[in-house]
Design a protein around this motif. Structure first.
Motif, PDB file in Angstrom:
ATOM      1  N   GLU A 133      55.771 -62.905  62.845  1.00  0.00           N
ATOM      2  CA  GLU A 133      55.669 -61.246  63.182  1.00  0.00           C
ATOM      3  C   GLU A 133      57.030 -60.820  62.577  1.00  0.00           C
ATOM      4  O   GLU A 133      57.160 -59.542  62.009  1.00  0.00           O
TER       5      GLU A 133
ATOM      6  N   THR D 151      48.836 -54.215  61.641  1.00  0.00           N
ATOM      7  CA  THR D 151      49.905 -54.887  61.373  1.00  0.00           C
ATOM      8  C   THR D 151      49.634 -56.102  60.425  1.00  0.00           C
ATOM      9  O   THR D 151      50.602 -56.989  60.416  1.00  0.00           O
ATOM     10  N   LEU D 178      52.138 -48.465  63.550  1.00  0.00           N
ATOM     11  CA  LEU D 178      51.035 -49.773  63.295  1.00  0.00           C
ATOM     12  C   LEU D 178      50.664 -50.354  64.498  1.00  0.00           C
ATOM     13  O   LEU D 178      51.141 -50.215  65.433  1.00  0.00           O
ATOM     14  N   VAL D 179      49.261 -50.740  64.357  1.00  0.00           N
ATOM     15  CA  VAL D 179      48.729 -51.160  65.539  1.00  0.00           C
ATOM     16  C   VAL D 179      48.099 -52.204  65.235  1.00  0.00           C
ATOM     17  O   VAL D 179      47.771 -52.690  64.504  1.00  0.00           O
ATOM     18  N   ASP D 180      47.997 -53.240  66.354  1.00  0.00           N
ATOM     19  CA  ASP D 180      47.577 -54.688  66.226  1.00  0.00           C
ATOM     20  C   ASP D 180      46.028 -54.482  66.111  1.00  0.00           C
ATOM     21  O   ASP D 180      45.432 -53.742  66.636  1.00  0.00           O
ATOM     22  N   LYS D 183      43.894 -54.576  69.234  1.00  0.00           N
ATOM     23  CA  LYS D 183      44.087 -53.813  70.175  1.00  0.00           C
ATOM     24  C   LYS D 183      42.842 -52.945  70.551  1.00  0.00           C
ATOM     25  O   LYS D 183      41.993 -52.430  69.691  1.00  0.00           O
ATOM     26  N   THR D 184      42.271 -53.263  71.635  1.00  0.00           N
ATOM     27  CA  THR D 184      41.152 -52.526  72.210  1.00  0.00           C
ATOM     28  C   THR D 184      41.180 -50.931  72.465  1.00  0.00           C
ATOM     29  O   THR D 184      39.939 -50.756  72.707  1.00  0.00           O
ATOM     30  N   ASP D 185      42.177 -50.443  72.191  1.00  0.00           N
ATOM     31  CA  ASP D 185      42.142 -48.890  72.735  1.00  0.00           C
ATOM     32  C   ASP D 185      43.235 -48.277  71.927  1.00  0.00           C
ATOM     33  O   ASP D 185      44.279 -48.591  72.216  1.00  0.00           O
ATOM     34  N   ASP D 188      46.370 -44.270  73.348  1.00  0.00           N
ATOM     35  CA  ASP D 188      47.812 -44.072  73.422  1.00  0.00           C
ATOM     36  C   ASP D 188      48.599 -43.443  72.138  1.00  0.00           C
ATOM     37  O   ASP D 188      49.006 -42.272  72.198  1.00  0.00           O
ATOM     38  N   LYS D 192      49.996 -39.765  71.458  1.00  0.00           N
ATOM     39  CA  LYS D 192      51.145 -39.555  70.757  1.00  0.00           C
ATOM     40  C   LYS D 192      51.380 -38.912  69.410  1.00  0.00           C
ATOM     41  O   LYS D 192      52.074 -37.994  69.372  1.00  0.00           O
TER      42      LYS D 192
ATOM     43  N   ASN E   3      46.485 -44.495  81.817  1.00  0.00           N
ATOM     44  CA  ASN E   3      45.597 -44.692  80.785  1.00  0.00           C
ATOM     45  C   ASN E   3      46.260 -46.054  80.295  1.00  0.00           C
ATOM     46  O   ASN E   3      45.288 -47.059  80.282  1.00  0.00           O
ATOM     47  N   THR E   4      47.673 -46.107  79.859  1.00  0.00           N
ATOM     48  CA  THR E   4      48.034 -47.231  79.182  1.00  0.00           C
ATOM     49  C   THR E   4      47.893 -48.532  80.328  1.00  0.00           C
ATOM     50  O   THR E   4      47.431 -49.556  79.871  1.00  0.00           O
ATOM     51  N   ILE E   7      44.194 -49.509  80.351  1.00  0.00           N
ATOM     52  CA  ILE E   7      43.980 -50.474  79.051  1.00  0.00           C
ATOM     53  C   ILE E   7      44.378 -52.004  79.170  1.00  0.00           C
ATOM     54  O   ILE E   7      43.788 -52.818  79.026  1.00  0.00           O
ATOM     55  N   THR E  11      42.413 -55.227  79.164  1.00  0.00           N
ATOM     56  CA  THR E  11      42.347 -56.494  78.204  1.00  0.00           C
ATOM     57  C   THR E  11      43.018 -57.751  78.888  1.00  0.00           C
ATOM     58  O   THR E  11      42.539 -58.864  78.841  1.00  0.00           O
ATOM     59  N   ALA E 247      50.340 -54.021  76.570  1.00  0.00           N
ATOM     60  CA  ALA E 247      50.129 -52.354  76.272  1.00  0.00           C
ATOM     61  C   ALA E 247      51.493 -51.562  76.424  1.00  0.00           C
ATOM     62  O   ALA E 247      51.549 -50.738  75.776  1.00  0.00           O
ATOM     63  N   THR E 250      53.422 -51.892  73.346  1.00  0.00           N
ATOM     64  CA  THR E 250      53.232 -51.222  72.299  1.00  0.00           C
ATOM     65  C   THR E 250      53.575 -49.840  72.601  1.00  0.00           C
ATOM     66  O   THR E 250      53.738 -48.766  71.591  1.00  0.00           O
ATOM     67  N   TYR E 251      53.288 -49.449  73.856  1.00  0.00           N
ATOM     68  CA  TYR E 251      53.438 -48.158  74.055  1.00  0.00           C
ATOM     69  C   TYR E 251      54.905 -47.568  73.717  1.00  0.00           C
ATOM     70  O   TYR E 251      55.353 -46.474  73.191  1.00  0.00           O
ATOM     71  N   PHE E 252      55.838 -48.425  74.104  1.00  0.00           N
ATOM     72  CA  PHE E 252      57.257 -47.861  74.004  1.00  0.00           C
ATOM     73  C   PHE E 252      57.793 -48.489  72.640  1.00  0.00           C
ATOM     74  O   PHE E 252      58.719 -47.807  72.081  1.00  0.00           O
ATOM     75  N   ALA E 255      53.377 -51.588  67.945  1.00  0.00           N
ATOM     76  CA  ALA E 255      53.021 -52.919  67.786  1.00  0.00           C
ATOM     77  C   ALA E 255      53.487 -53.855  66.937  1.00  0.00           C
ATOM     78  O   ALA E 255      53.259 -55.098  66.897  1.00  0.00           O
ATOM     79  N   GLN E 258      54.884 -56.674  68.993  1.00  0.00           N
ATOM     80  CA  GLN E 258      53.948 -57.027  70.115  1.00  0.00           C
ATOM     81  C   GLN E 258      53.723 -58.471  70.361  1.00  0.00           C
ATOM     82  O   GLN E 258      54.073 -58.838  71.443  1.00  0.00           O
ATOM     83  N   VAL E 261      57.126 -59.631  71.809  1.00  0.00           N
ATOM     84  CA  VAL E 261      57.185 -59.463  73.213  1.00  0.00           C
ATOM     85  C   VAL E 261      56.529 -59.981  74.189  1.00  0.00           C
ATOM     86  O   VAL E 261      56.742 -60.715  75.286  1.00  0.00           O
TER      87      VAL E 261
END
Ligand SMILES: Nc1ncnc2c1ncn2[C@@H]1O[C@H](COP(=O)(O)OP(=O)(O)OP(=O)(O)O)[C@@H](O)[C@H]1O
Ligand SMILES: Nc1ncnc2c1ncn2[C@@H]1O[C@H](COP(=O)(O)OP(=O)(O)OP(=O)(O)O)[C@@H](O)[C@H]1O
Ligand SMILES: [Mg+2]
Ligand SMILES: [Mg+2]
Lengths: 342, 257, 257, 369, 286
Positions: A133, D151, D178-180, D183-185, D188, D192, E3-4, E7, E11, E247, E250-252, E255, E258, E261
Motif C-alpha cells: 500500500e 486504489t 480513492l476508494v478501495d 468497499k461495499t458502500d 460517504d 462528501k 451511516n458510516t 456500513i 462489513t 469505515a 476511510t472516512y477521515f 482509502a 486503509q 490502518v
C-alpha cells in the motif's frame, strides 16, 4: 546384513546432490534451448535466493512467515530507485538491498517473533500489505500504481546468460550459508524451537535471539532476491508483489517438507514450472494449474523432502533393540571432562 | 525455620505459587546440595511438578527466592537458569522427534555453543571444532547411559524407556550442577529402573545434585540420600529415607498402610 | 529358550469360567517396515480380570491399540461378544462395549473435568447424566472438587485418574487399561486397582497392562506374558506369578536369546 | 517465400479481475484471425494465434511474454490488456526486438526511443480524460469537479492523469478520493462530494462494482448530479447492478466516435460492417458487450496484418518500418497514423462522449453538445 | 456518521461471520482453511444465480444455497484436508486449501463471469431507507445470531465438546469412540453452511462476485487474529472492530491508507495481547 544409518544414507544423498546440483546449474545455459527457458531458470534462482533464507525461518524454526513478499518488494524498489534514479552501481544497490531487507526483517521480527504461531503469520501478512500500500501511496518515490523501470546490472551481468550466472552464484552462496547453519548447532536449535519450545528453553536456547537472527538473515536474502527480481523483470509495479506471491514462497517450503533444504528447492522448481506448463491452455491454464497443485499435494502428501527421507529410510532396518545398559565408567568419564575454553 | 546453606547449593526459600484460587505451593523451602540425590515425594497434585517448574523458571514466582550458591535466580529466565547449571527432564519426555538421539543430546550442550550464527554460517573453524566437541561428548554420554545402539535413531521411534534415558543424557550434556528429574522411572520396567538407579549414583559421584520427583517409593527410598515429602504445597518432612518412610504423616497421606 | 509356564489358547485347561467375550487370534501389527507384534492370541472371559505383562517395548500397547482398531492390523482376527470386529471402526468397537484407556494420561486439555467425563459416554450412546457422574466422583474423589477445572490445570496424576474415570463412566463390557498406575502415588495406586477389581466383581471384564506386576497379579484372575511381540506365557495369576517365564521376562534375559 | 504460419502471441487476462474487457477484446482478436485465415491468410500464410491467460498478474505476464517470444517463436505480440501487466511486459518484449501492439491506455507504455517496436492501437488515458474534461468544461460549463478513482494501480494512475489534465485547463477538483475496490458502500464519498459543492462526478475506475456503488449511492441520496468518466460506466454489466434503472440517467462515458450513433441513429459504416459480420458469431441477437472492446481486438490483429503485408515479411525491423510509415490506416475504432517518433496512432478526434443508458448493440448515443 | 457506522458494522459483521467459519473448521482440525472466503463467495454467487436465472424465491434459494455450502464444506474436507491431515502436521493444508480455493474461483469465473452481478432483494423494501436498509442489517443480524449460537454450541452441547476433543488429540478421541473423520466432515459441512449463509445475507452488500473469496479470506483472517483464534465472541468483536475501523479510517483519511490502518489495528492488538483480544494463551506449558 547391510545396514546404513539414516545419517549415513542422508549424507550420501545430500553430498551427491550438493556436488551435482551446482555443476548442473553452471552447465545449464549450454543445455537450454532458448532465452525463455533461461529466463525461467533465472527466475527459479531468484525465488530460491529468497526461499533458501525463508526456509530457515519456516522449515527449520517453524515460524510461519507469509509476508516475505514485502521484503522482496523493498529489495526490488531499492534497485529501481538507487540504480534507476540515483545512478548508483547495481551491485552496490544489491548490497544495500540486502542490508535494508535485513534491517526491515529485524525491525519486523523484533515485535512479531514474540507472537505465537498463527499470530506471527498474521503480523507478517500485515507487514506485506502495508508495504504494497505504501508503494502505491508514495508515488513520487516509487511511481505509484504505474510502477517504475528497473535497470540491468552492468557488464558482464547485462546479458541473460551473465545475469543467470550472477543469480546462480548468489543462489549457491546463500544455499551454502543456509546449509552451514542448518547442519550445525544453530540448525538443531532452530528445529528445537519448531518442535518444542519447552525443550528448547530447557537446554538454554535463547529463543527470541535465534528466531530474530534467522529472520534477519532471511530478510537479507529477501532483499537481495528482490533486487535480482526487479532487474530480471525489467519493470516493477506494486501489483507484482501480491499476497499470492507471498503464499507462493511459503508453499514452496511447505510442499518441499520441513527441516531440509533440497525439498524446498525442488518445491521452488516445481511450483515455478507448473504455470509455465499449464500456460498454453489459455483460459483453462489457471484452473489447470490449481488442479495440478492439488493433485501434487495429494500424491505426495508429506512433501517432496519427506518422500526423499522415506526413500532413505527404506535402506535401513530397525534394529532389534537391546535393553538399555548403562556404561557407568564411560558416563563418569564423560561427565568429568574439562570445561571447554570460553 | 532456619537452614544452613551448604556452599554452592541450590536453595529455595519460602516459595509460594497460586493458580487463581488454588495454592499450589505455599512457603516451600528446600535445599539441594551438590553431590546428593534428594527425593521429592507427595500425593498427586501436591505441587511437585510445580516446584520443579519454578526451579527451572517456567512459572514466575509469587513469593520466595531461589539461589544457586550466591547467585540470585529468583527472577531469571528459563534459559538463564539452564546456563547457570540447572538441567531438567519432563514428566512426559520432551524430545525433538525429528532429530536423531545424538543430535538431541548435542542440543543439550547448547550452553557451550558459542560460535554464533555468523560463525556457523561461514563454517568457521571454531564452529566446526565446537560441533566436533559436542558430538563427541554426546556420543560418550549416550554410550554412558546405555543407548549406544540408538545413536542414529530418530528420537520418536525410540521406546519409552529409551526416551527417558535420552532425556537424561541431554540434561547431562549441559554439564549441569543440578539435575531435576520429573518421574524418570514412570513407565520403566524393573531392570530399567535399576539402570536408572546406577546412572543416578554415577551422577552423585560426579558431584551433581539430583532432585528426584518419583512415585516409585521403593526406588526413591533406596537411592536417595535425603527425601522431602510435600503435601498441599507444604513440606511435611525432609530427612533420611528411613525417617521419612516411618513418618506418620507421610504414611497417612502418601504411602498408605 | 525356556519353557513357558503354559502355552496355547486352550483355556478350558486352566479352568476359566464364563463365556469368552474377547477373542484375539494371531494378531500381527507393525509400524512402517518393522513388525512389532507377531501373531498374538489371547482371550478374555465375561467378568474376568486379565493382566497382560511384559517389559517395555514388548508390544503391549501396540497389541491393545490394534485390538481397538486405533492402529491398523496386518493380520489376525478379533471377536468381541460374538461379533467379528477385525475390520470395525474404533467408534463401533467402543459402541459395542470395548473401551480402552490409553497409556500416558491422554485427556483433553481444553475441556473441563466434567466435560472430559461426559465425553466418555458419547460413543456409548448414553446420556451423561448426574447420577453417572456422581458415581465416578464417589469412586475418584480427587475429581469431584475439580469438576469445573480445565483438564490442562490438573497435575499429571490427576489427569491419569481423569482418563481412567472417563473410561469407567462408559460402563463398558470390557475395560482395557494401559498402565493406569503410571504417575500415581502409592496409596492411590492401591485404591485405584482395588476400585478396578471392584468394578470387575460387578461384572465388568478388565484387561490390564501393568508394570506393578505384584499388585496386578494379586488382583487378576488370569495372566498373559508377552515378550518381543509374542505370547510367551499364559495361565492363572497364581501360575504366572511363580513361573520361570515371568522371571525370565523381568530379569532381563531375552526369551529368544 | 515461406508458407509457414505467422505466429501471433496474444496476452489476455481472461480469468482475473477485470477480465470482461479482455474477453471482449479476445472475441475481436479471434474473429479477425478467423477472418484473415478464411480469406487465405497473409500472403498465403495462415495466422496461428497463441493465447496466454495472464489472469492480470504482471509476474505471469512477464514470463508468458518470454515464453511466447523465445519458446513459441511468436513474431508479433498483442497485449497485454491491463496496464499493470503491460507495464511489466512491454520493456521485456522491446528488449527482444519483437513488434508489440499494445491495447493498454497508460501513457508510459509507449516511447519511440525506448520501445521502438511498441505501437498502441487504443487511445491513451490522457485522451479519455481530456475528452471528458473538455466536455465538462466546454459543453456542460461546469467547473466544480469531484474526481473519484480506485486504489488499484490503474485507478491511481488515471486519477493522477485526470488531475494533471484539469490543472492544465485551469481547474482544481473540489474533491478527490480513492476508494478501495472492495468497499461495499460509497454513500460517504457521495456525501462528501456533495458537501464540497461538486457539480460533476468524474469516476476513473474500470471496476464495475465501484461504479455501480457510486451510482447507487448517488441515486439513493436523490442527488441528480451528472456523472462522466471511464467508459465502463456504460457497460451493460453495470446496469444490472443498479438499484433502479433511473440511476443510469445523467451518466456519460468517454467513448468513441466509431461506436456512437449519429443523429439519424446510424453507426459509421466501418462499425456497422463489423457489427453485421460478427453478430452471427455472438448468437445472432443483440450484442451485449461493448463494441469498442471487440473493435479493439479486431483492430489490433488487422493492424498486425497490415504491417506484415506492407513489410512483406515478418522481419521485425521491416514491420517497425512499415508501421512507422503507416498513415491513415482505416481501423474500425479509428483511423490510425504513426510516424517514426509517434507510437500512439489514435487521433483525438476519434473520441466521443456517450450517454450511458443508450446502450444498444454495444454502441451509444452521443451526448448533447 | 450514523451511516458510516452502519456500513462499517455491516462489513464488519461479514468479516466476523467469515472468522467464525474459520473457527468452526479450526475447532475440529487445527486447520485454517483458505477456502473459507470462497464459501461465502459461493453462497452469494449461487444465491444470486438461483434467484435470477431459474427465478426461485428467496425461500427456496436460501435452503438450496445452504445445501450447496454444506457440500462445498464437505468437499473441502474430503479433497483438501483428510488425506493431508492423515499423514502429518506439516501445514501442507495451506497448499491444498489454497489450490482448491483457487480452482473453485477459476471455475466460478468461467461459469459466472468475472463481472459482479446483482443479488436480488430478499425483503420488499424501498432503497431510500438509508442506514436501515436490509443490506446492512441482514449480515449484522446473522453475525449476532451466529456468534450467540456458536458460543452456546461450544459451551453447552456435547457435540461442541466432541469438536474440541477431536481437534486436540484425534488419536485419543478415536479411542473414546468418536468417529473423528465423520465429526470433522460434519464441522466442515457446518462451516460451509454458515459461510454460504454469510454470502447470502451479505449478497446485496457485496454483489455476487467471483473474486470475493480471497478478499474475504484475508479480511476474515485479520478479524480472527484481532479477536483471538478459536473464540467466536472474539470473532464478532474482531470483525466489528475491523469493519468500523476501516469505515472510519476511510472516512477521515481516505482509502489510500486503509490497509495500513486496518492491519495497524491488528498489530497494535497483537502487541498488547499476543493472542488476540479473546484468545487464550497456553494453559500449562509443562
Ligand atoms: N497451570 C496451572 N493452572 C492451575 N492450576 C494448576 C496449574 N498447574 C498446577 N496446578 C494445580 O496445582 C496443583 C499441583 O500440581 P502439580 O502438577 O505440581 O502436582 P504434582 O505434585 O506434580 O502431582 P503429580 O504427582 O500428580 O504429577 C494441582 O492441584 C494442580 O491442579
Ligand atoms: N508409533 C510408533 N512408530 C514406530 N515404532 C513404534 C511406535 N510405537 C511403538 N513402536 C515400537 O513398537 C515396539 C512396541 O511398543 P509398545 O508401545 O507396544 O510397547 P509396550 O509394551 O507398550 O511398552 P511400554 O511399557 O513402554 O508401554 C517398541 O519397540 C516401540 O519402539
Ligand atoms: Mg507432576
Ligand atoms: Mg505401552
Amino acid at each position: 546384513m547391510s545396514k546404513i544409518g539414516t545419517r549415513a544414507a542422508a549424507d550420501l544423498v545430500s553430498r551427491t546432490l550438493a556436488r551435482g546440483i551446482p555443476l548442473f546449474a553452471l552447465a545449464l545455459p549450454f543445455l537450454v534451448g532458448n532465452e525463455y527457458q533461461l529466463h525461467v531458470l533465472t527466475l527459479i534462482g531468484v525465488y530460491w535466493v529468497l526461499v533458501a533464507g525463508l526456509n530457515l525461518v519456516v522449515g527449520y524454526a517453524g515460524q510461519l512467515s507469509v509476508g516475505h513478499v514485502g521484503l522482496l518488494a523493498i529489495g526490488a524498489y531499492t534497485l529501481a530507485i538507487l540504480t534507476g534514479r540515483a545512478g548508483i552501481d547495481a551491485l552496490m544497490a544489491l548490497a544495500v538491498a540486502g542490508m535494508l531487507g535485513g534491517l526491515c526483517g529485524f525491525l519486523l521480527g523484533l515485535p512479531a517473533l514474540r507472537l505465537p504461531g498463527f499470530y506471527f503469520a498474521m503480523a507478517t501478512l500485515a507487514f506485506s500489505l502495508i508495504v504494497t500500500e505504501q508503494l502505491v501511496a508514495h508515488s513520487t518515490l516509487t511511481g505509484g500504481g504505474a510502477g517504475m523501470p528497473a535497470p540491468r546490472f552492468a557488464a558482464p551481468f547485462d546479458t541473460a546468460r551473465g545475469f543467470y550466472y550472477l543469480v546462480v552464484v548468489i543462489g549457491l552462496a546463500v544455499t551454502w550459508l543456509a546449509w552451514n547453519i542448518s547442519r550445525r548447532m544453530w540448525g538443531r536449535g532452530l528445529i528445537a524451537l519448531r518442535d518444542s519450545d519447552v525443550a528448547a528453553a530447557a537446554v538454554g536456547i535463547p529463543v527470541l535471539r535465534l528466531k530474530l537472527a534467522v529472520f534477519t538473515f532471511s530478510g537479507v536474502t529477501a532483499g537481495v532476491a528482490g533486487c535480482l527480481f526487479a532487474s530480471l523483470q525489467n519493470y516493477i509495479t506494486p501489483e507484482a508483489f501480491t499476497f499470492e506471491l507471498g503464499m507462493f514462497f511459503f508453499i514452496c517450503i511447505i510442499i518441499g517438507g520441513r527441516g531440509n533444504i533440497i525439498g524446498p528447492f525442488a518445491g521452488t522448481v516445481v511450483l515455478t514450472l507448473l504455470p509455465e506448463i499449464a500456460a498454453p491452455f489459455a483460459k483453462l491454464g489457471n484452473l489447470l494449474y490449481s488442479v495440478l497443485l492439488l493433485t501434487a499435494v495429494l500424491l505426495i502428501p508429506k512433501g517432496i523432502g519427506s518422500a526423499l527421507a522415506a526413500w532413505v529410510e527404506r535402506h535401513r532396518v530397525r534394529r532389534h533393540a537391546p535393553p538399555v545398559a548403562p556404561d557407568l565408567p564411560r558416563l563418569t568419564a564423560a561427565m568429568s571432562q574439562p570445561e571447554p575454553a570460553p | 525455620m532456619t537452614m544452613q546453606t551448604a556452599t554452592g547449593a541450590l536453595s529455595v526459600r519460602g516459595l509460594c505459587k497460586h493458580f487463581g484460587g488454588v495454592a499450589a505451593l505455599s512457603g516451600v523451602s528446600i535445599e539441594l546440595r551438590p553431590g546428593e540425590v534428594q527425593g521429592l515425594i507427595g500425593p498427586n497434585g501436591s505441587g511437585k511438578t510445580t516446584l520443579l517448574n519454578m526451579l527451572s523458571g517456567y512459572y514466575p514466582i509469587d513469593e520466595g527466592s531461589i539461589h544457586l550458591g550466591n547467585e540470585d535466580l529468583t527472577r531469571a529466565t528459563v534459559q538463564r537458569r539452564a546456563c547457570a547449571g540447572i538441567a531438567r527432564t519432563f514428566q512426559t519426555p520432551r524430545l525433538l522427534p525429528t532429530l536423531s538421539a545424538l543430535e538431541n543430546v548435542m542440543l543439550g550442550g547448547w550452553r557451550d555453543a558459542r560460535a554464533g550464527m555468523i560463525g556457523a554460517m561461514l563454517s568457521s573453524p571454531r564452529a566446526r571444532a565446537e560441533d566436533k566437541l559436542l558430538s563427541e561428548r554426546a556420543l560418550e554420554l549416550l554410550c554412558g547411559v546405555g543407548l549406544a545402539h540408538a545413536l542414529d535413531e530418530r528420537a520418536d521411534v525410540l521406546r519409552h524407556g529409551e526416551q527417558r534415558f535420552l532425556e537424561i543424557a541431554r540434561a547431562l550434556a549441559a554439564r549441569p550442577r543440578f539435575v531435576l528429574l520429573d518421574e524418570p522411572a514412570g513407565g520403566l520396567s524393573g531392570n530399567e529402573i535399576a539402570s536408572l538407579g546406577a546412572v543416578l549414583a554415577a551422577l552423585k559421584n560426579c558431584g551433581i545434585g539430583v532432585l528426584l520427583v518419583e512415585h516409585h517409593t521403593d526406588f526413591v527410598f533406596r537411592i536417595c540420600d535425603r527425601v522431602t515429602a510435600i503435601d498441599f504445597g507444604r513440606v511435611i518432612v525432609c530427612d533420611t529415607p528411613d525417617k521419612v518412610r516411618a513418618h506418620e504423616d507421610v504414611v497417612r497421606v502418601y504411602l498408605g498402610a | 529358550m525356556r519353557e513357558p509356564a503354559a502355552h496355547g489358547p486352550d483355556s478350558a485347561a486352566h479352568g476359566r469360567c464364563g463365556e469368552t467375550i474377547l477373542r484375539v487370534r494371531d494378531l500381527v501389527v507393525g509400524y512402517g517396515k518393522a513388525q512389532v507384534v507377531h501373531g498374538v492370541s489371547f482371550e478374555v472371559h465375561a467378568g474376568e480380570f486379565v493382566v497382560l505383562l511384559g517389559r517395555n517395548g514388548a508390544g503391549k500397547s501396540t497389541t491393545l491399540q490394534a485390538v481397538s482398531a486405533l492402529i491398523p492390523k496386518r493380520g489376525g482376527k478379533v471377536d468381541f461378544l460374538g461379533e467379528d470386529l477385525t475390520d470395525a471402526k474404533p467408534a463401533h468397537i467402543v459402541g459395542a462395549g470395548l473401551v480402552q484407556v490409553l497409556q500416558a494420561h491422554r485427556v483433553f486439555h481444553a475441556l473441563s473435568v466434567e466435560q472430559n467425563l461426559m465425553l466418555g459416554t458419547w460413543a456409548r450412546g448414553m446420556r451423561g447424566d448426574r447420577c453417572r457422574l456422581e458415581r465416578i466422583y464417589a469412586l475418584f474423589p480427587e475429581l469431584a472438587d475439580r469438576r469445573h477445572q480445565l483438564a490442562a490445570r490438573l497435575s499429571g496424576g490427576q489427569q491419569q485418574i481423569l482418563a481412567l474415570g472417563a473410561g469407567v463412566i462408559a460402563e463398558p463390557r470390557l475395560l482395557v487399561l494401559d498402565e493406569p498406575s503410571a504417575g500415581l502415588a502409592p496409596m492411590v495406586i492401591t485404591r485405584i486397582l482395588d476400585a478396578v477389581a471392584a468394578l470387575c466383581r460387578q461384572g465388568m471384564a478388565i484387561l490390564l497392562v501393568e508394570q506393578m506386576v505384584e499388585a496386578a497379579l494379586r488382583l487378576a484372575d488370569h495372566g498373559y506374558l508377552i515378550e518381543t511381540g509374542k505370547i510367551v506365557g499364559e495361565g492363572s495369576a497364581e501360575t504366572i506369578r511363580h513361573s520361570d517365564a515371568l522371571r525370565s521376562v523381568y530379569l532381563g534375559r531375552h526369551a529368544t536369546d | 517465400q515461406t508458407s509457414a504460419p505467422i505466429r501471433i502471441g496474444w496476452m489476455a487476462s481472461l480469468t482475473g479481475p477485470l477480465a470482461t474487457a479482455a474477453i471482449g477484446i479476445d472475441t475481436g482478436v479471434r474473429f479477425a484471425v478467423e477472418e484473415i485465415n478464411a480469406a487465405g491468410g497473409i500472403d498465403g500464410r495462415k495466422i496461428e494465434l497463441l493465447t496466454r491467460d495472464t489472469a492480470g498478474d504482471p509476474n505471469k505476464a512477464a514470463t508468458f511474454a518470454q515464453q511466447l517470444i523465445h519458446s513459441d517463436k511468436a513474431q508479433i505480440i498483442l497485449g497485454p490488456v491491463n496496464s499493470g501487466e503491460a507495464l511489466a511486459t512491454v520493456p521485456l518484449v522491446a528488449r527482444t526486438g519483437t513488434p508489440n501492439i499494445v491495447t493498454g491506455a497508460v501513457e508510459e507504455l509507449t516511447d519511440a526511443r525506448k520501445y521502438p517496436r511498441t505501437f498502441r492501437v487504443i487511445n491513451t488515458t490522457t485522451q479519455w480524460v481530456s475528452a471528458a474534461d473538455d466536455y465538462v468544461l466546454d459543453a456542460m460549463k461546469r467547473r466544480k469537479i469531484a474526481l473519484i478513482g480506485d486504489t488499484t494501480g490503474y485507478g491511481t494512475v488515471s486519477v493522477r492523469t485526470a488531475t494533471e489534465d484539469l490543472k492544465k485547463k485551469g481547474v482544481t477538483p473540489v474533491y478527490t478520493v480513492l476508494v478501495d475496490p472492495n468497499k461495499t458502500d460509497l454513500s460517504d464519498e457521495i456525501g462528501k462530494a456533495r458537501a464540497a459543492g461538486a457539480e460533476v462526478l468524474m469516476p476513473w475506475s474500470a471496476a464495475t462494482g465501484v461504479l455501480a456503488r457510486l451510482l447507487n449511492a448517488r441515486g439513493d441520496a436523490g442527488w441528480d448530479v451528472p456523472v462522466i468518466g471511464h467508459p465502463s460506466l456504460m457497460a451493460l454489466a453495470l446496469k444490472q447492478l443498479l438499484n433502479k434503472p433511473s440511476y443510469w440517467e445523467n451518466v456519460y462515458g468517454a467513448g468513441y466516435a466509431a461506436t456512437s450513433y449519429d443523429a439519424s441513429g446510424k453507426l459509421p459504416q466501418r462499425t456497422q460492417a463489423l457489427l453485421d459480420k460478427i453478430r452471427p458469431k455472438l448468437g445472432g441477437k443483440e450484442v451485449g458487450i461493448l463494441l469498442w472492446w471487440i473493435g479493439l481486438g479486431y483492430d489490433a490483429v488487422k493492424l498486425a496484418e497490415h504491417a506484415i503485408r506492407k513489410a512483406g515479411s515478418t522481419d521485425p525491423a521491416a514491420i517497425q518500418k512499415a508501421l512507422e510509415g503507416t498513415v491513415e490506416f482505416k481501423a474500425m475504432l479509428s483511423t490510425l497514423s504513426y510516424a517514426p517518433d509517434q507510437r500512439d496512432g489514435f487521433p483525438d478526434g476519434g473520441m466521443a462522449i456517450n450517454i450511458a443508458n443508450t446502450f444498444k448493440d454495444g454502441c451509444f448515443k452521443r451526448a448533447p453538445k | 456518521m450514523l451511516n458510516t457506522f452502519v456500513i462499517g458494522l455491516a462489513t464488519g459483521a461479514l468479516y466476523a461471520v467469515v472468522a467464525m467459519v474459520f473457527n468452526i473448521m479450526y475447532s475440529t482440525s487445527k486447520v485454517l482453511s483458505l477456502t473459507t472466503g470462497h464459501m461465502a463467495m459461493l453462497g452469494g454467487v449461487f444465491g444470486a444465480w438461483m434467484m435470477s436465472i431459474p427465478g426461485f424465491s428467496a425461500w427456496i434459494a436460501f435452503p438450496l444455497t445452504l445445501i450447496l455450502g454444506a457440500v462445498f464444506g464437505l468437499l473441502t474436507e474430503v479433497i483438501a484436508i483428510r488425506r493431508v491431515l492423515r499423514v502429518g502436521d506439516d501445514h501442507l493444508w495451506v497448499l491444498s486449501t489454497l489450490a482448491l480455493g483457487t480452482a473453485v474461483q477459476h471455475l466460478v469465473a468461467l461459469w459466472w463471469g468475472t463481472e459482479p452481478k446483482p443479488f436480488a432483494r430478499l425483503i420488499p423494501q424501498d432503497f431510500s431507507a438509508g442506514p436501515w436498509d436490509q443490506k446492512y442489517w441482514l449480515p449484522i443480524g446473522l453475525a449476532a445470531l451466529a456468534a450467540a449460537g456458536l458460543v452456546w454450541f461450544y459451551r453447552r452441547t456435547m457435540l461442541g465438546h466432541v469438536f474440541t476433543a477431536v481437534a486436540e488429540d484425534p488419536f485419543a478421541a478415536r479411542a473414546r469412540g468418536i468417529a473423528v473423520e465423520r465429526v470433522r466432515a460434519m464441522s466442515f459441512a457446518l462451516a460451509g453452511m454458515l459461510g454460504a449463509m454469510a454470502g447470502f445475507a451479505a449478497g446485496q452488500l457485496t454483489f455476487a462476485f467471483f473474486a470475493l473469496g480471497i478478499w474475504l479470506t484475508l479480511s476474515g483472517f485479520i478479524a480472527l487474529a484481532t479477536g483471538g483464534l478459536g473464540s467466536n465472541a472474539g470473532a464478532l468483536v474482531g470483525g466489528s472492530l475491523l469493519g468500523l475501523f476501516c469505515a472510519f479510517s476511510t472516512y477521515f483519511f481516505g482509502a489510500e491508507y486503509q490497509q495500513t490502518v486496518s492491519v495497524g489495528l491488528l498489530l497494535i492488538v497483537l502487541l498488547l495481547k499476543p493472542a488476540g483480544l479473546f484468545g487464550k494463551g497456553m494453559v500449562r506449558p509443562v
